[in-house]
Design an enzyme around this catalytic site. Structure first.
Site, mmCIF file in Angstrom:
data_model
loop_
_atom_site.group_PDB
_atom_site.id
_atom_site.type_symbol
_atom_site.label_atom_id
_atom_site.label_comp_id
_atom_site.label_asym_id
_atom_site.label_seq_id
_atom_site.Cartn_x
_atom_site.Cartn_y
_atom_site.Cartn_z
ATOM 1 N N SER A 272 65.591 16.768 13.591
ATOM 2 C CA SER A 272 64.168 16.605 15.002
ATOM 3 C C SER A 272 62.582 16.455 14.406
ATOM 4 O O SER A 272 62.280 17.365 13.856
ATOM 5 C CB SER A 272 64.224 17.342 15.993
ATOM 6 O OG SER A 272 62.995 16.658 17.429
ATOM 7 N N LYS B 293 65.912 11.820 14.147
ATOM 8 C CA LYS B 293 65.724 11.966 15.753
ATOM 9 C C LYS B 293 64.037 11.994 15.340
ATOM 10 O O LYS B 293 63.465 13.231 14.858
ATOM 11 C CB LYS B 293 65.717 12.821 16.114
ATOM 12 C CG LYS B 293 65.282 13.662 17.635
ATOM 13 C CD LYS B 293 66.161 14.677 18.546
ATOM 14 C CE LYS B 293 65.403 15.325 19.294
ATOM 15 N NZ LYS B 293 65.509 15.894 20.212
ATOM 16 N N LYS C 50 60.737 12.182 17.445
ATOM 17 C CA LYS C 50 59.441 12.183 19.032
ATOM 18 C C LYS C 50 58.712 11.266 19.064
ATOM 19 O O LYS C 50 57.959 10.750 18.645
ATOM 20 C CB LYS C 50 59.118 13.706 18.591
ATOM 21 C CG LYS C 50 59.809 15.328 18.799
ATOM 22 C CD LYS C 50 60.394 15.242 19.796
ATOM 23 C CE LYS C 50 60.950 16.271 19.438
ATOM 24 N NZ LYS C 50 62.115 17.105 20.963
ATOM 25 N N ASP D 254 63.660 11.076 21.250
ATOM 26 C CA ASP D 254 63.945 11.817 22.177
ATOM 27 C C ASP D 254 61.546 11.604 22.950
ATOM 28 O O ASP D 254 60.819 12.385 21.857
ATOM 29 C CB ASP D 254 63.946 13.467 21.637
ATOM 30 C CG ASP D 254 63.845 13.837 22.532
ATOM 31 O OD1 ASP D 254 63.513 13.413 23.893
ATOM 32 O OD2 ASP D 254 64.550 15.668 21.945
ATOM 33 N N GLU E 38 66.049 9.988 24.314
ATOM 34 C CA GLU E 38 66.500 11.382 24.675
ATOM 35 C C GLU E 38 65.875 11.009 25.442
ATOM 36 O O GLU E 38 64.521 11.350 25.064
ATOM 37 C CB GLU E 38 66.847 12.511 23.127
ATOM 38 C CG GLU E 38 67.037 13.695 24.149
ATOM 39 C CD GLU E 38 66.728 14.839 23.105
ATOM 40 O OE1 GLU E 38 66.953 14.018 21.886
ATOM 41 O OE2 GLU E 38 66.748 15.602 23.293
ATOM 42 N N LYS F 172 71.993 23.224 25.440
ATOM 43 C CA LYS F 172 70.899 24.015 25.245
ATOM 44 C C LYS F 172 71.676 24.419 25.300
ATOM 45 O O LYS F 172 71.442 24.683 27.308
ATOM 46 C CB LYS F 172 69.921 23.302 25.121
ATOM 47 C CG LYS F 172 68.685 22.055 24.151
ATOM 48 C CD LYS F 172 67.179 22.338 24.591
ATOM 49 C CE LYS F 172 67.097 20.772 23.273
ATOM 50 N NZ LYS F 172 65.522 20.907 23.795
HETATM 51 O O1 OSB Z 1 63.163 17.803 23.062
HETATM 52 O O2 OSB Z 1 64.704 18.725 21.670
HETATM 53 C C1 OSB Z 1 63.154 18.703 22.751
HETATM 54 C C2 OSB Z 1 62.052 21.448 20.898
HETATM 55 C C3 OSB Z 1 61.245 22.507 21.860
HETATM 56 C C4 OSB Z 1 61.027 21.400 22.616
HETATM 57 C C5 OSB Z 1 62.149 20.652 23.278
HETATM 58 C C6 OSB Z 1 63.201 20.056 22.319
HETATM 59 C C7 OSB Z 1 62.264 20.118 20.869
HETATM 60 C C8 OSB Z 1 63.190 19.481 19.395
HETATM 61 C C9 OSB Z 1 63.463 20.913 17.844
HETATM 62 O O3 OSB Z 1 63.773 18.514 19.602
HETATM 63 C C10 OSB Z 1 64.977 20.831 17.941
HETATM 64 C C11 OSB Z 1 64.623 21.677 16.989
HETATM 65 O O4 OSB Z 1 64.286 21.523 15.946
HETATM 66 O O5 OSB Z 1 64.721 23.113 16.872
HETATM 67 MG MG MG Z 2 65.292 16.938 23.817
#
Ligand code: OSB
Ligand code: MG
Length: 382
Positions: free
Chosen positions: A140, A166, A168, A193, A218, A267
């Site tokens: 991510s 992915k 952001k 995302d 996402e 999660k």
């Molecule tokens: O939405 O997946 C998410 C990190 C913090 C809060 C929300 C998200 C995330 C990530 C990071 O996308 C995922 C990671 O590398 O731990």
């Molecule tokens: Mg997410």
């Protein structure tokens, strides 16, 4: 089944700077404040990590609300539940009276799962019903200060072997970015995302992303929504994946039934622990909906729970579980989590989580602690 008696529960807060700041549509994180739980039982030591953030931006919990609820409500219930506690699976019942606070519950429950696995001498992955020896990994990548910097990051992660990128995104960091990335890498597995950054007025804009062949979009809309996501999903070929909206198995069933999403991000912290995470996994599997394991910038402790969970069969898409070194100069476990050149993490086979905790390092990073001890059992039997 034999019951487990817990001798003590330790809460600690550690402070740990991230190796690289992480920016999402809701803010930037440069350092983490992390609540760790350690359970002592009959000479064993088991660990859990709370994924609540520093601010109530991703979810309504924070490290401070989780500390309060863990210390005053959850840990006391666990210490008094001797006759009911047979393993991680009994925690939801023990915590049932407390509404919400799922990330706080997960931290404790997941430590109990670690304990149960150690007691049985099996790996946490096999205790959870895992079948994979290796798990597929993606990354991510946060919002960057320039598109050029993002390109460099993607290049690095692809060279490291990660199977899915992915991005952001948010209004102003979306279509131009997807276009530039697709131009340079036409065939990589790419997703995005939004962490709830879009509204109904954006539906037409989101529909224009179809040309980028994203694996999924996402959580584009509100963090607590199913209905409007289902309206959007009906307009899209691209799959919507829900993260924030899915709090439990019933939410997963509702979202699947309404066609609010075609993929689910699991999660364990967001759903209240590994028991509910497995329940969501199973519900999705029965309905042909693939899942993947999300990440919350965890240390190696939370990461090891994510790895074990990701070994279940319906975790068929690459997750956001990646190498320790992407987050930390030095992790708090040994060995650190590493990813192979083909983007896989090997699921540990040793008892429990399968990584040693670096207690000396944790001690140095600790800024607050509390210990709750069981009442002397000999006395309570008199
Ligand atoms: O939405 O997946 C998410 C990190 C913090 C809060 C929300 C998200 C995330 C990530 C990071 O996308 C995922 C990671 O590398 O731990
Ligand atoms: Mg997410």
């Amino acid at each position: 089944m034999t019951t487990i008696s817990i001798d003590a529960i330790h809460l600690r807060e550690i402070n740990l700077p991230l190796a690289h700041p992480f920016e999402t549509s809701f803010g930037i994180t440069t350092a983490r404040r992390i609540l760790l739980i350690e359970i002592e039982s009959e000479g064993l030591s088991a660990w859990g990590e709370c994924v609540a953030g520093e601010h109530p931006y991703f979810s309504d919990e924070t490290v401070d609300t989780a500390w309060l609820i863990a210390e005053t409500e959850l840990a006391p219930r666990l210490l008094e539940a001797d006759n009911e506690l047979t393993g991680g699976g009994s925690c939801p019942r023990i915590f049932r009276q407390v509404r919400g606070h799922r990330m706080a519950k997960a931290a404790l429950e997941n430590a109990v799962w670690d304990l149960e696995a150690q007691r049985q001498g099996v790996s946490l992955a096999s205790l959870l019903g895992g079948t994979r020896e290796v798990i597929p990994c993606g990354v991510s990548i946060g919002i960057q200060s320039s598109p050029a910097l993002l390109m460099d990051k993607i290049e690095t992660e692809l060279a490291a072997g990660y199977q899915r990128i992915k991005l952001k995104c948010k209004p102003g960091w979306d279509v131009e970015i997807f276009e530039a990335v697709r131009k340079r890498w036409p065939d990589i597995t790419l997703s995005c995302d939004a962490n709830s950054a879009y509204r109904m007025r954006d539906f037409d804009r989101i529909a224009e992303w179809e040309e980028f062949r994203l694996l999924m979009i996402e959580q584009p809309l509100w963090y607590d929504d199913f209905y409007f996501h289902s309206m959007l999903q009906k307009r899209l070929e691209t799959a919507i994946c829900l993260d924030e909206s899915i709090r439990n198995r019933r939410d997963a069933l509702a979202a699947i039934d309404m066609e609010s999403c075609r993929i689910i991000n699991i999660k364990n912290g967001r759903v209240g622990g590994l028991s509910e995470a497995i329940a969501v996994h199973n519900a999705a599997e029965e309905r042909g909906i693939p899942v993947w394991c999300g990440g919350m910038l965890e240390t190696g402790i939370g990461r090891s729970h994510n790895i074990a969970l990701s070994s279940l069969p319906n975790f068929s898409l690459p997750g956001d579980v990646s190498a320790s070194s992407r987050y930390w100069e030095e992790d708090i476990i040994e060995p650190e989590v590493t990813v192979s050149s083909v983007g896989e993490i090997a699921v540990p086979e040793g008892p429990g989580r399968g990584y040693e905790v670096r207690r000396d390092r944790i001690d140095k990073l600790t800024v607050r602690r509390a210990t709750l001890k069981a009442k002397a059992r000999v006395l309570s039997h008199q």
